[in-house]
Design an enzyme around this catalytic site. Structure first.
Site, mmCIF file in Angstrom:
data_model
loop_
_atom_site.group_PDB
_atom_site.id
_atom_site.type_symbol
_atom_site.label_atom_id
_atom_site.label_comp_id
_atom_site.label_asym_id
_atom_site.label_seq_id
_atom_site.Cartn_x
_atom_site.Cartn_y
_atom_site.Cartn_z
ATOM 1 N N LYS A 9 -90.042 60.746 85.430
ATOM 2 C CA LYS A 9 -90.323 60.977 84.016
ATOM 3 C C LYS A 9 -91.357 62.109 83.865
ATOM 4 O O LYS A 9 -91.960 62.533 84.857
ATOM 5 C CB LYS A 9 -90.817 59.662 83.390
ATOM 6 N N TYR A 49 -81.473 55.616 76.560
ATOM 7 C CA TYR A 49 -82.199 54.382 76.247
ATOM 8 C C TYR A 49 -81.627 53.660 75.024
ATOM 9 O O TYR A 49 -82.348 52.931 74.351
ATOM 10 C CB TYR A 49 -83.687 54.695 76.037
ATOM 11 N N PHE A 57 -91.332 50.016 70.393
ATOM 12 C CA PHE A 57 -91.866 51.135 71.191
ATOM 13 C C PHE A 57 -90.872 52.273 71.368
ATOM 14 O O PHE A 57 -91.194 53.285 71.994
ATOM 15 C CB PHE A 57 -92.339 50.629 72.561
ATOM 16 N N ARG A 85 -84.585 49.683 92.281
ATOM 17 C CA ARG A 85 -85.472 48.974 91.345
ATOM 18 C C ARG A 85 -86.653 48.349 92.076
ATOM 19 O O ARG A 85 -87.785 48.354 91.582
ATOM 20 C CB ARG A 85 -84.696 47.882 90.597
ATOM 21 N N THR A 91 -91.480 46.929 85.563
ATOM 22 C CA THR A 91 -91.565 47.866 84.433
ATOM 23 C C THR A 91 -93.022 48.153 84.066
ATOM 24 O O THR A 91 -93.392 49.308 83.840
ATOM 25 C CB THR A 91 -90.831 47.275 83.208
ATOM 26 N N ARG A 102 -94.440 52.510 91.196
ATOM 27 C CA ARG A 102 -95.300 52.258 90.022
ATOM 28 C C ARG A 102 -96.584 51.533 90.436
ATOM 29 O O ARG A 102 -97.661 51.806 89.890
ATOM 30 C CB ARG A 102 -94.533 51.450 88.978
ATOM 31 N N ASN A 112 -94.954 55.029 83.044
ATOM 32 C CA ASN A 112 -94.665 54.394 84.344
ATOM 33 C C ASN A 112 -93.878 55.292 85.312
ATOM 34 O O ASN A 112 -93.237 54.814 86.244
ATOM 35 C CB ASN A 112 -94.014 53.022 84.144
ATOM 36 N N HIS A 115 -87.747 56.205 86.418
ATOM 37 C CA HIS A 115 -86.669 55.357 85.907
ATOM 38 C C HIS A 115 -85.688 55.064 87.020
ATOM 39 O O HIS A 115 -85.415 55.931 87.857
ATOM 40 C CB HIS A 115 -85.912 56.078 84.771
ATOM 41 N N GLU A 126 -75.043 56.322 83.481
ATOM 42 C CA GLU A 126 -76.168 57.265 83.520
ATOM 43 C C GLU A 126 -75.834 58.485 84.375
ATOM 44 O O GLU A 126 -76.202 59.612 84.025
ATOM 45 C CB GLU A 126 -77.426 56.555 84.041
HETATM 46 P P1 GTP Z 1 -86.569 52.300 83.052
HETATM 47 O O1 GTP Z 1 -86.311 52.391 84.520
HETATM 48 O O2 GTP Z 1 -87.344 53.453 82.496
HETATM 49 O O3 GTP Z 1 -85.296 52.009 82.287
HETATM 50 O O4 GTP Z 1 -87.543 51.032 82.910
HETATM 51 P P2 GTP Z 1 -87.171 49.492 83.061
HETATM 52 O O5 GTP Z 1 -85.699 49.315 83.273
HETATM 53 O O6 GTP Z 1 -88.082 48.940 84.085
HETATM 54 O O7 GTP Z 1 -87.578 48.915 81.640
HETATM 55 P P3 GTP Z 1 -86.749 48.987 80.263
HETATM 56 O O8 GTP Z 1 -85.418 49.602 80.484
HETATM 57 O O9 GTP Z 1 -86.832 47.646 79.650
HETATM 58 O O10 GTP Z 1 -87.653 49.972 79.405
HETATM 59 C C1 GTP Z 1 -87.494 51.376 79.491
HETATM 60 C C2 GTP Z 1 -88.851 52.027 79.404
HETATM 61 O O11 GTP Z 1 -89.406 51.791 78.128
HETATM 62 C C3 GTP Z 1 -89.885 51.488 80.390
HETATM 63 O O12 GTP Z 1 -89.800 52.064 81.664
HETATM 64 C C4 GTP Z 1 -91.168 51.870 79.690
HETATM 65 O O13 GTP Z 1 -91.497 53.244 79.911
HETATM 66 C C5 GTP Z 1 -90.806 51.688 78.226
HETATM 67 N N1 GTP Z 1 -91.204 50.355 77.785
HETATM 68 C C6 GTP Z 1 -90.605 49.169 78.052
HETATM 69 N N2 GTP Z 1 -91.260 48.157 77.482
HETATM 70 C C7 GTP Z 1 -92.307 48.716 76.820
HETATM 71 C C8 GTP Z 1 -93.372 48.214 76.031
HETATM 72 O O14 GTP Z 1 -93.487 47.007 75.823
HETATM 73 N N3 GTP Z 1 -94.260 49.129 75.524
HETATM 74 C C9 GTP Z 1 -94.150 50.464 75.763
HETATM 75 N N4 GTP Z 1 -95.050 51.299 75.231
HETATM 76 N N5 GTP Z 1 -93.173 50.976 76.500
HETATM 77 C C10 GTP Z 1 -92.272 50.129 77.030
HETATM 78 MG MG MG Z 2 -84.260 50.204 82.081
#
Ligand code: GTP
Ligand code: MG
Length: 148
Positions: A9, A49, A57, A85, A91, A102, A112, A115, A126
């Site tokens: 990212k 997303y 958020f 993962r 996350t 992370r 973080n 992705h 994707e």
């Molecule tokens: P990705 O690999 O980026 O898809 O992350 P993930 O699969 O671990 O989590 P998810 O797909 O649920 O969320 C995508 C992204 O949204 C996360 O990696 C975070 O950057 C952001 N995100 C998720 N939950 C929150 C939250 O509660 N607050 C904020 N500010 N950002 C969030």
């Molecule tokens: Mg995700």
């Protein structure tokens, strides 16, 4: 062999972590089959997303993802989606184990640094979203040392 979409990212790119993240996947034994630095249009990030579009958020997430270029990659190997993962960590970096990307380099959920696809089905979606031009085909000579 399974494929996964991994993306550094904007914060990971700015913090100079592209090489570190590539190195971890290379050393684990995964094969790099696509990679590029890109500044994607807003619509592409919203599509990436889309599942999160109703979350509070979401606007902040899109703004964060638009704050600089991202480094897009496709990695191939055994159980690539799940293993990717695990290598990324939880996350929320505050809950990510030490030794994960992370867990070693991030603190905030909204910053973080990387992705990773969460399912094989989403990985395929994707990969076509980020690499419509297709990906490289080659055999990795060290594969006989990594797979039985
Ligand atoms: P990705 O690999 O980026 O898809 O992350 P993930 O699969 O671990 O989590 P998810 O797909 O649920 O969320 C995508 C992204 O949204 C996360 O990696 C975070 O950057 C952001 N995100 C998720 N939950 C929150 C939250 O509660 N607050 C904020 N500010 N950002 C969030
Ligand atoms: Mg995700």
């Amino acid at each position: 062999r399974e494929r996964t979409y991994i993306m550094v990212k904007p914060d990971g790119v700015q913090r100079g972590l592209v090489g570190e993240i590539i190195a971890r996947f290379e050393k684990r034994g995964f094969k790099l089959i696509a990679a590029k630095l890109v500044s994607p249009p807003k619509g592409q990030l919203e599509q990436h997303y889309a599942d999160l579009s109703s979350k509070p958020f979401f606007p902040g997430l899109i703004k964060y993802m638009l704050s600089g270029p991202v480094f897009a990659m496709v990695w191939e190997g055994l159980d690539a989606v799940k293993t990717g993962r695990v290598m990324l960590g939880a996350t929320n970096p505050l809950q990510s184990a030490a030794g994960t990307i992370r867990g070693d380099y991030a603190l905030a959920v909204g910053r973080n640094i990387c992705h990773g696809s969460d399912t094989v089905e989403n990985a395929e979606k994707e990969i076509s979203l980020w690499f419509p031009e297709g990906i490289v085909q080659y055999s990795l000579l060290q594969e006989t040392m990594i797979f039985e």
